[in-house]
Write an enzyme that holds these catalytic residues in place. Structure first.
Site, PDB file in Angstrom:
ATOM      1  N   ARG A  19      -5.150   7.100   3.489  1.00 11.25           N
ATOM      2  CA  ARG A  19      -3.698   7.252   3.545  1.00 11.25           C
ATOM      3  C   ARG A  19      -2.945   6.250   2.662  1.00 11.25           C
ATOM      4  O   ARG A  19      -1.743   6.367   2.452  1.00 11.25           O
ATOM      5  CB  ARG A  19      -3.215   7.146   4.997  1.00 11.25           C
ATOM      6  CG  ARG A  19      -3.353   8.461   5.746  1.00 11.25           C
ATOM      7  CD  ARG A  19      -3.051   8.318   7.221  1.00 11.25           C
ATOM      8  NE  ARG A  19      -4.140   7.643   7.924  1.00 11.25           N
ATOM      9  CZ  ARG A  19      -4.078   7.241   9.197  1.00 11.25           C
ATOM     10  NH1 ARG A  19      -2.977   7.436   9.882  1.00 11.25           N
ATOM     11  NH2 ARG A  19      -5.111   6.648   9.761  1.00 11.25           N
ATOM     12  N   GLY A  84     -18.537   6.303  11.541  1.00 11.88           N
ATOM     13  CA  GLY A  84     -17.948   5.869  12.807  1.00 11.88           C
ATOM     14  C   GLY A  84     -18.026   4.358  13.027  1.00 11.88           C
ATOM     15  O   GLY A  84     -18.903   3.675  12.496  1.00 11.88           O
ATOM     16  N   THR A  85     -17.083   3.903  13.834  1.00  8.47           N
ATOM     17  CA  THR A  85     -17.001   2.462  14.119  1.00  8.47           C
ATOM     18  C   THR A  85     -18.232   1.978  14.896  1.00  8.47           C
ATOM     19  O   THR A  85     -18.654   0.834  14.727  1.00  8.47           O
ATOM     20  CB  THR A  85     -15.737   2.165  14.947  1.00  8.47           C
ATOM     21  OG1 THR A  85     -15.665   3.100  16.042  1.00  8.47           O
ATOM     22  CG2 THR A  85     -14.480   2.306  14.120  1.00  8.47           C
ATOM     23  N   ASN A 198      -6.177   1.348  22.775  1.00  9.10           N
ATOM     24  CA  ASN A 198      -7.241   0.468  22.277  1.00  9.10           C
ATOM     25  C   ASN A 198      -6.806  -0.100  20.928  1.00  9.10           C
ATOM     26  O   ASN A 198      -6.492   0.643  20.012  1.00  9.10           O
ATOM     27  CB  ASN A 198      -8.519   1.316  22.125  1.00  9.10           C
ATOM     28  CG  ASN A 198      -9.630   0.574  21.390  1.00  9.10           C
ATOM     29  OD1 ASN A 198      -9.634  -0.650  21.345  1.00  9.10           O
ATOM     30  ND2 ASN A 198     -10.569   1.336  20.848  1.00  9.10           N
ATOM     31  N   ALA A 408      19.231 -30.526 -27.095  1.00 10.85           N
ATOM     32  CA  ALA A 408      19.403 -29.099 -26.793  1.00 10.85           C
ATOM     33  C   ALA A 408      18.784 -28.230 -27.877  1.00 10.85           C
ATOM     34  O   ALA A 408      18.776 -28.582 -29.057  1.00 10.85           O
ATOM     35  CB  ALA A 408      20.893 -28.781 -26.677  1.00 10.85           C
ATOM     36  N   SER A 433      19.388 -32.604 -31.363  1.00 13.71           N
ATOM     37  CA  SER A 433      19.531 -31.203 -30.977  1.00 13.71           C
ATOM     38  C   SER A 433      18.968 -30.280 -32.049  1.00 13.71           C
ATOM     39  O   SER A 433      18.935 -30.626 -33.223  1.00 13.71           O
ATOM     40  CB  SER A 433      21.017 -30.873 -30.792  1.00 13.71           C
ATOM     41  OG  SER A 433      21.483 -31.546 -29.654  1.00 13.71           O
TER      42      SER A 433
HETATM   43  C1  UD1 Z   1     -10.066   3.164  16.077  1.00 14.95           C
HETATM   44  C2  UD1 Z   1     -10.532   3.395  17.498  1.00 14.95           C
HETATM   45  C3  UD1 Z   1      -9.344   3.720  18.395  1.00 14.95           C
HETATM   46  C4  UD1 Z   1      -8.298   2.643  18.285  1.00 14.95           C
HETATM   47  C5  UD1 Z   1      -7.921   2.412  16.835  1.00 14.95           C
HETATM   48  C6  UD1 Z   1      -7.031   1.206  16.723  1.00 14.95           C
HETATM   49  C7  UD1 Z   1     -12.731   4.338  17.222  1.00 14.95           C
HETATM   50  C8  UD1 Z   1     -13.564   5.565  17.297  1.00 14.95           C
HETATM   51  N1  UD1 Z   1     -11.459   4.483  17.511  1.00 14.95           N
HETATM   52  O1  UD1 Z   1      -9.559   4.400  15.615  1.00 14.95           O
HETATM   53  O2  UD1 Z   1      -9.773   3.825  19.733  1.00 14.95           O
HETATM   54  O3  UD1 Z   1      -7.167   2.997  19.039  1.00 14.95           O
HETATM   55  O4  UD1 Z   1      -9.088   2.143  16.047  1.00 14.95           O
HETATM   56  O5  UD1 Z   1      -6.550   1.110  15.410  1.00 14.95           O
HETATM   57  O6  UD1 Z   1     -13.250   3.274  16.951  1.00 14.95           O
HETATM   58  N2  UD1 Z   1     -14.727   1.636  10.036  1.00 14.95           N
HETATM   59  C9  UD1 Z   1     -15.973   1.329   9.548  1.00 14.95           C
HETATM   60  N3  UD1 Z   1     -16.887   2.345   9.453  1.00 14.95           N
HETATM   61  C10 UD1 Z   1     -16.592   3.610   9.804  1.00 14.95           C
HETATM   62  C11 UD1 Z   1     -15.315   3.896  10.297  1.00 14.95           C
HETATM   63  C12 UD1 Z   1     -14.397   2.876  10.406  1.00 14.95           C
HETATM   64  O7  UD1 Z   1     -16.265   0.196   9.207  1.00 14.95           O
HETATM   65  O8  UD1 Z   1     -17.469   4.464   9.690  1.00 14.95           O
HETATM   66  C13 UD1 Z   1     -13.745   0.553  10.133  1.00 14.95           C
HETATM   67  C14 UD1 Z   1     -12.507   0.823   9.330  1.00 14.95           C
HETATM   68  O9  UD1 Z   1     -12.621   0.276   8.012  1.00 14.95           O
HETATM   69  C15 UD1 Z   1     -11.442   0.092  10.134  1.00 14.95           C
HETATM   70  C16 UD1 Z   1     -11.950   0.158  11.558  1.00 14.95           C
HETATM   71  O10 UD1 Z   1     -13.330   0.443  11.465  1.00 14.95           O
HETATM   72  O11 UD1 Z   1     -11.356  -1.268   9.749  1.00 14.95           O
HETATM   73  C17 UD1 Z   1     -11.234   1.227  12.375  1.00 14.95           C
HETATM   74  O12 UD1 Z   1     -11.462   2.474  11.750  1.00 14.95           O
HETATM   75  P1  UD1 Z   1     -10.369   3.615  11.760  1.00 14.95           P
HETATM   76  O13 UD1 Z   1     -10.895   4.780  11.024  1.00 14.95           O
HETATM   77  O14 UD1 Z   1      -9.061   3.071  11.321  1.00 14.95           O
HETATM   78  O15 UD1 Z   1     -10.346   3.958  13.318  1.00 14.95           O
HETATM   79  P2  UD1 Z   1      -9.197   4.711  14.054  1.00 14.95           P
HETATM   80  O16 UD1 Z   1      -9.354   6.150  13.860  1.00 14.95           O
HETATM   81  O17 UD1 Z   1      -7.905   4.101  13.727  1.00 14.95           O
END
Ligand code: UD1
Ligand code: CA
Length: 520
Positions: A19, A84-85, A198, A408, A433
C-alpha cells in the site's frame, strides 16, 4: 526501564508493504530522521536483549543492507516462501536457536545432550518493523506485565474507535481472560463488534513459542500462518495468555500507507518536541518545528518557528535557532544565533552568529564569536574565532585565521575548472570588498587587500595587495553614445543647471581624470 532482560527481540520486516506504492521497501521509509525499522531497532536496543533478530524476505537485499549499516549486531533471519506472521516468527526463532547453538559450539561447550539446553530461553519480544511509535518504555511495561502475570504469552492490545482490519481480542465472558485472537477477515459479525485489537506486539516465553509455532497451519481466510493463533495453542498446552492494554492506542499504530506515514511522523514529532520543552527548551511554535529523534538540545535553547533540526544536530545552551532554519548534522555552540539558515555537516562555535540567508555546506567551521552573514555560502571552510564574513560572499576550501574580516562580495575562487584548491588567510587580515582570491593563495597575518582586487599571488604578512587600475572618466559619453535615453536627459538637465551634485574637490578630480584620459 523493565527489570526483565529479554533473551531476544524479534522484529518482523518480511512483509511486502504494497500500500506504500513505492520502490522503497516500507520499513526503509523514514520519519523523524530514522527508518521505520530503525525506530524498532533502537527501541529493541534500549531493552538490552541478548540478541536482536530481524526477519526479512521482501526486497531482502535492500532491507538487509540497511540493517547491517545501522545495527551491525542484529541477526538477519530469512523467511521462506510460506506466508504469514507465524511463519516469520518460526524462521526468526530457528535463526536464534541456530545462533545460540553455534555460540555454544564456538565456546567448546557442546555435548550430545546439551543441544536442547542451548536453545534460546526466557522472554522473547516480537514487534514489527512498521510501528515506529512503540518505544522501549512501552515494551518494558509489556515485559513487566508479562512477568507479573507469569504468562506464556502476553499480547499488547488497544481499544480503538475503528477496529476494521485488525485482529480482535476474544476474552472469556466470565474470567475476562484472553481466549484467542481472530483476524478481521476470519471474524463473525459478533467478533467484529469487539473494539479491543491486537497491536501485533507480544512477549513470548521461548519454549512455549517454539512449541506453538511448529503447530501453526494455513487453514484460514488468507491461507497464511497466523502468529496470533499461538495464543489459543499455548492455552491448549496449559500456558497462560495475558493481554496488556496500551495506555495510548495511538502509540501502537502501524504504517501501511503514506497517509499514515505522515500522521505518525507528525505524532512522533509532537512527542519529541514536547520532550525537549519539558527538558527546558523554548519552542515558540511546536506546529512548525521538526526535530529528528537523534537531535540533542540543551536547556535554554530557543527554537523559533519554521525550524527543522535533522540528523545528529546538537545545540548548546543559550543558542537561538530560527526562524525558518534547516540544520542537518550541525553543532551549534552555546549562545550562538542562527537565523534563516540552511546548514549541514557544520560546526558553529559559541556566541557566533549566522544568517540571515546563509548557506553552510559540509565542512564549515565557524569559530567562537565569528560571523557568517547575509547571502554568504561556505563549504569546507574554517573561519577562526572573532572572524567575520558579513555579506554576499562565497568561502570554499579555505582556512581563515582569527579576527579577520572578509569584505562584502568576496569570492574564494577555489575551482580552476578541473581541480579544487585551498586558500589560507591569516589572523587580523582585512580583505577588501569585492575581491576574487584565486586559490591556491596565502594571505599573511595582518595583511590588507584593496577593494575590487583580484588576488593571484600570495600577500605576505603586513603587506597590501591591490591591483585595481586607475578609474577613467569619459566626459559626455552618455550624451554622445546614448542620446534620447532617460539617462541622457537627466545628465543634460544636471549639466545645464551646472548642478552635477559634485563637490568642488570632486570637480577638480574629474577634470584631472579627464586629462589623464586624454593622455592615454
Ligand atoms: C497483523 C495481525 C493482526 C494485528 C495487526 C496489527 C496477523 C495474522 N495479524 O495483521 O492481528 O491486528 O497485525 O497491525 O499477524 N510479516 C512478515 N512476514 C509475513 C507477513 C508479515 O514478516 O509473511 C511482517 C510484516 O512485515 C509486518 C508484520 O509482520 O511488519 C505484520 O504484518 P501485516 O501484514 O501488516 O499484518 P496485518 O495484516 O496488519
Ligand atoms: Ca499491518
Amino acid at each position: 526501564m523493565s527489570r526483565i532482560r529479554p533473551a531476544a527481540v524479534m522484529i518482523l520486516a518480511a512483509g511486502a508493504g504494497t500500500r506504500m506504492k513505492s520502490a522503497t521497501p516500507k520499513v526503509l521509509h523514514s520519519i523523524a530522521g530514522r527508518s521505520l525499522v530503525g525506530h524498532a531497532l533502537s527501541a529493541a536496543a534500549e531493552l538490552d536483549p541478548e540478541r536482536i533478530v530481524v526477519v526479512v524476505r521482501h526486497e531482502r537485499e535492500q532491507v538487509a543492507e540497511h540493517i547491517t549499516q545501522i545495527a551491525p549486531h542484529a541477526l538477519l533471519a530469512d523467511q521462506d516462501e510460506i506466508p504469514g506472521t507465524g511463519r516469520a516468527v518460526y524462521c526468526g526463532l530457528s535463526a536464534l536457536d541456530t545462533t545460540a547453538i553455534a555460540a555454544q559450539v564456538a565456546a567448546g561447550a557442546v555435548g550430545d545432550t546439551s543441544v536442547l539446553e542451548t536453545q534460546v530461553e526466557g522472554a522473547i519480544v516480537v514487534t514489527s518493523g512498521d510501528v515506529p511509535l512503540v518505544d522501549a518504555e512501552l515494551l518494558g511495561a509489556l515485559l513487566d506485565s508479562h512477568a507479573d502475570a507469569g504468562a506464556a504469552v502476553t499480547v499488547l492490545t488497544a481499544r480503538v474507535e475503528d477496529p476494521t482490519g485488525y485482529g480482535r481480542i476474544v476474552r472469556d465472558a466470565g474470567t475476562d481472560e484472553v481466549v484467542e485472537i481472530v483476524e478481521h477477515k476470519d471474524a463473525s459479525d459478533d467478533v467484529r463488534e469487539i473494539d479491543e485489537i491486537n497491536s501485533g506486539i507480544y512477549i513470548f516465553d521461548a519454549a512455549a513459542l517454539r512449541g506453538a509455532v511448529a503447530q501453526l497451519d494455513q487453514d484460514n481466510a488468507q491461507g497464511e500462518m497466523y502468529l496470533p493463533d499461538v495464543i489459543a495453542i499455548a492455552r491448549r498446552e496449559g500456558g497462560r495468555a495475558h493481554a496488556f492494554v496500551a495506555p495510548d492506542a495511538g502509540a501502537v499504530e502501524g504504517v501501511n500507507d503514506r497517509v499514515q506515514l505522515a500522521q505518525l511522523g507528525r505524532a512522533l514529532n509532537d512527542r519529541i518536541v514536547e520532550r525537549w520543552m519539558r527538558e527546558g527548551v523554548t519552542v515558540v511554535d511546536p506546529a512548525t518545528t521538526w526535530i529528528d529523534a537523534d537531535v540533542e538540545l540543551a536547556p535554554d535553547v530557543t527554537i523559533l518557528p519554521g525550524t527543522q533540526l535533522h540528523g545528529a544536530t546538537q545545540i548548546a545552551s543559550g543558542a537561538t535557532v530560527g526562524p525558518d532554519t534547516t540544520l542537518t548534522d550541525v553543532q551549534v555552540g552555546a549562545g550562538a544565533t542562527v537565523t534563516r539558515t540552511h546548514g549541514s555537516a557544520s560546526v558553529i562555535d559559541e556566541d557566533a552568529t549566522v544568517g540571515p540567508f546563509s548557506y553552510l555546506r559540509p565542512g564549515t567551521h565557524l569559530g567562537a564569536s565569528g560571523k557568517i552573514g547575509a547571502f554568504v555560502e561556505t563549504k569546507n571552510a574554517s573561519i577562526g574565532d572573532h572572524s567575520k564574513v558579513p555579506h554576499l560572499s562565497y568561502v570554499g576550501d579555505a582556512s581563515i585565521g582569527r579576527y579577520t574580516n572578509i569584505g562584502a562580495a568576496t569570492i574564494f575562487v577555489n575551482f580552476d575548472g578541473v581541480t579544487k584548491h585551498r586558500s589560507t588567510i591569516g589572523d587580523h587580515v582585512r580583505v577588501g570588498s569585492d575581491n576574487s582570491l584565486i586559490a591556491p593563495i596565502t594571505i599573511g597575518d595582518g595583511a590588507y587587500t584593496g577593494a575590487g582586487a583580484v588576488i593571484r599571488r600570495d600577500v605576505p604578512p603586513g603587506a597590501l595587495g591591490r591591483n585595481s587600475s586607475p578609474q577613467q572618466v569619459v566626459e559626455g559619453w552618455v550624451l554622445e553614445r546614448r542620446p534620447g535615453t532617460p539617462s541622457a536627459s537627466a545628465a543634460h538637465e544636471a549639466l545645464r543647471s551646472n548642478d552635477d551634485g559634485l563637490s568642488e574637490g570632486a570637480r577638480a578630480e574629474r577634470a584631472a581624470a579627464t586629462e589623464t584620459e586624454g593622455e592615454s
